[in-house]
Design a protein around this motif. Structure first.
Motif, PDB file in Angstrom:
ATOM      1  N   ILE A  71     -28.966 -46.616  16.968  1.00  0.00           N
ATOM      2  CA  ILE A  71     -29.175 -45.242  16.503  1.00  0.00           C
ATOM      3  C   ILE A  71     -28.215 -44.970  15.345  1.00  0.00           C
ATOM      4  CG2 ILE A  71     -28.966 -42.804  17.102  1.00  0.00           C
ATOM      5  CD1 ILE A  71     -29.842 -43.584  19.964  1.00  0.00           C
ATOM      6  N   ASN A  72     -28.801 -44.722  14.185  1.00  0.00           N
ATOM      7  CA  ASN A  72     -28.018 -44.426  12.990  1.00  0.00           C
ATOM      8  C   ASN A  72     -28.907 -43.656  12.006  1.00  0.00           C
ATOM      9  OD1 ASN A  72     -29.572 -46.391  11.472  1.00  0.00           O
ATOM     10  ND2 ASN A  72     -28.298 -47.971  12.425  1.00  0.00           N
ATOM     11  N   GLU A  73     -28.344 -43.254  10.887  1.00  0.00           N
ATOM     12  CA  GLU A  73     -29.108 -42.489   9.888  1.00  0.00           C
ATOM     13  C   GLU A  73     -30.368 -43.240   9.462  1.00  0.00           C
ATOM     14  OE1 GLU A  73     -28.949 -39.495   8.731  1.00  0.00           O
ATOM     15  OE2 GLU A  73     -26.950 -38.834   9.281  1.00  0.00           O
ATOM     16  N   PHE A  85     -34.712 -35.083  20.243  1.00  0.00           N
ATOM     17  CA  PHE A  85     -34.815 -36.384  20.891  1.00  0.00           C
ATOM     18  C   PHE A  85     -34.462 -36.223  22.360  1.00  0.00           C
ATOM     19  CE2 PHE A  85     -34.048 -37.395  16.462  1.00  0.00           C
ATOM     20  CZ  PHE A  85     -34.996 -38.379  16.224  1.00  0.00           C
ATOM     21  N   VAL A  86     -35.316 -36.770  23.214  1.00  0.00           N
ATOM     22  CA  VAL A  86     -35.036 -36.833  24.650  1.00  0.00           C
ATOM     23  C   VAL A  86     -34.794 -38.303  24.957  1.00  0.00           C
ATOM     24  CG1 VAL A  86     -35.950 -36.486  26.975  1.00  0.00           C
ATOM     25  CG2 VAL A  86     -36.387 -34.780  25.186  1.00  0.00           C
ATOM     26  N   VAL A  87     -33.612 -38.605  25.456  1.00  0.00           N
ATOM     27  CA  VAL A  87     -33.218 -39.989  25.697  1.00  0.00           C
ATOM     28  C   VAL A  87     -33.246 -40.312  27.187  1.00  0.00           C
ATOM     29  CG1 VAL A  87     -31.839 -40.155  23.591  1.00  0.00           C
ATOM     30  CG2 VAL A  87     -30.753 -39.382  25.687  1.00  0.00           C
ATOM     31  N   THR A  97     -27.788 -43.413  28.137  1.00  0.00           N
ATOM     32  CA  THR A  97     -28.237 -42.103  27.661  1.00  0.00           C
ATOM     33  C   THR A  97     -27.067 -41.322  27.061  1.00  0.00           C
ATOM     34  OG1 THR A  97     -28.009 -41.209  29.896  1.00  0.00           O
ATOM     35  CG2 THR A  97     -30.220 -41.826  29.183  1.00  0.00           C
ATOM     36  N   GLU A  98     -25.934 -41.389  27.701  1.00  0.00           N
ATOM     37  CA  GLU A  98     -24.771 -40.687  27.165  1.00  0.00           C
ATOM     38  C   GLU A  98     -24.345 -41.311  25.837  1.00  0.00           C
ATOM     39  OE1 GLU A  98     -25.155 -41.478  30.376  1.00  0.00           O
ATOM     40  OE2 GLU A  98     -25.024 -39.511  31.346  1.00  0.00           O
ATOM     41  N   ILE A 102     -24.425 -39.207  22.384  1.00  0.00           N
ATOM     42  CA  ILE A 102     -23.229 -39.084  21.542  1.00  0.00           C
ATOM     43  C   ILE A 102     -23.556 -39.465  20.103  1.00  0.00           C
ATOM     44  CG2 ILE A 102     -20.957 -40.108  21.068  1.00  0.00           C
ATOM     45  CD1 ILE A 102     -20.619 -40.223  24.192  1.00  0.00           C
ATOM     46  N   ARG A 103     -24.256 -40.587  19.932  1.00  0.00           N
ATOM     47  CA  ARG A 103     -24.619 -41.027  18.583  1.00  0.00           C
ATOM     48  C   ARG A 103     -25.501 -39.992  17.892  1.00  0.00           C
ATOM     49  NH1 ARG A 103     -24.413 -46.518  16.847  1.00  0.00           N
ATOM     50  NH2 ARG A 103     -23.146 -47.765  18.253  1.00  0.00           N
ATOM     51  N   LEU A 104     -26.498 -39.477  18.618  1.00  0.00           N
ATOM     52  CA  LEU A 104     -27.395 -38.479  18.039  1.00  0.00           C
ATOM     53  C   LEU A 104     -26.631 -37.203  17.678  1.00  0.00           C
ATOM     54  CD1 LEU A 104     -30.402 -39.190  20.362  1.00  0.00           C
ATOM     55  CD2 LEU A 104     -30.495 -39.288  17.858  1.00  0.00           C
ATOM     56  N   ALA A 105     -25.764 -36.751  18.560  1.00  0.00           N
ATOM     57  CA  ALA A 105     -24.987 -35.542  18.295  1.00  0.00           C
ATOM     58  C   ALA A 105     -24.064 -35.738  17.095  1.00  0.00           C
ATOM     59  CB  ALA A 105     -24.190 -35.140  19.534  1.00  0.00           C
TER      60      ALA A 105
END
Length: 136
Positions: A71-73, A85-87, A97-98, A102-105
């Motif tokens: 997960i990145n730009e 996004f629902v993980v 999931t956490e 964290i990456r998404l946030a």
């Protein structure tokens, strides 16, 4: 004689209300995700953040496989910045999931965790699919 349950004082109702309302901002559950999918109300991208092999063995229909470490730009470039996004991952014993949240946030992306993961999904009686067409 008090029980282990009541040994620590219960929070005042207003604190409990604030706590549980806040949880709803961060989490959703298998039933709510299933309801949205089966009623054409899916207004989120469902991300399976497990590895490719686990995804191929079985995932929620319509989920996109994007391992939390990827997960990145760049991997999110095709999604508008306000995409929810629902993980989910394997289940309560997995913290992918956490890590994904964290990456998404950190990327300023809206995110919720689907509690229960694959384990919860199966426990609720919902089925998985085994194709690889949605793997990234």
């Amino acid at each position: 004689m008090s029980s282990v349950v009541s040994r620590i004082a219960v929070a005042p109702s207003q604190e409990a209300l604030a706590h549980f309302e806040a949880l709803q901002r961060f989490e959703t559950d298998c039933w709510d995700v299933h309801h949205a999918i089966t009623n054409n109300r899916k207004d989120f991208v469902l991300l399976d953040v497990r590895g490719k092999d686990a995804f191929e063995r079985g995932h929620i229909e319509g989920a996109i496989n994007l391992m939390h470490t990827r997960i990145n730009e760049q991997s999110l470039a095709d999604y508008p910045s306000d995409t929810l996004f629902v993980v989910y991952c394997a289940g309560p014993h997995c913290n992918a999931t956490e890590k994904a949240a964290i990456r998404l946030a950190k990327l300023a992306r809206p995110v919720k965790k689907m509690i229960g993961g694959v384990t919860g999904w199966i426990d609720e009686g919902f089925s998985l699919v085994e194709d690889t067409s949605d793997a990234v």
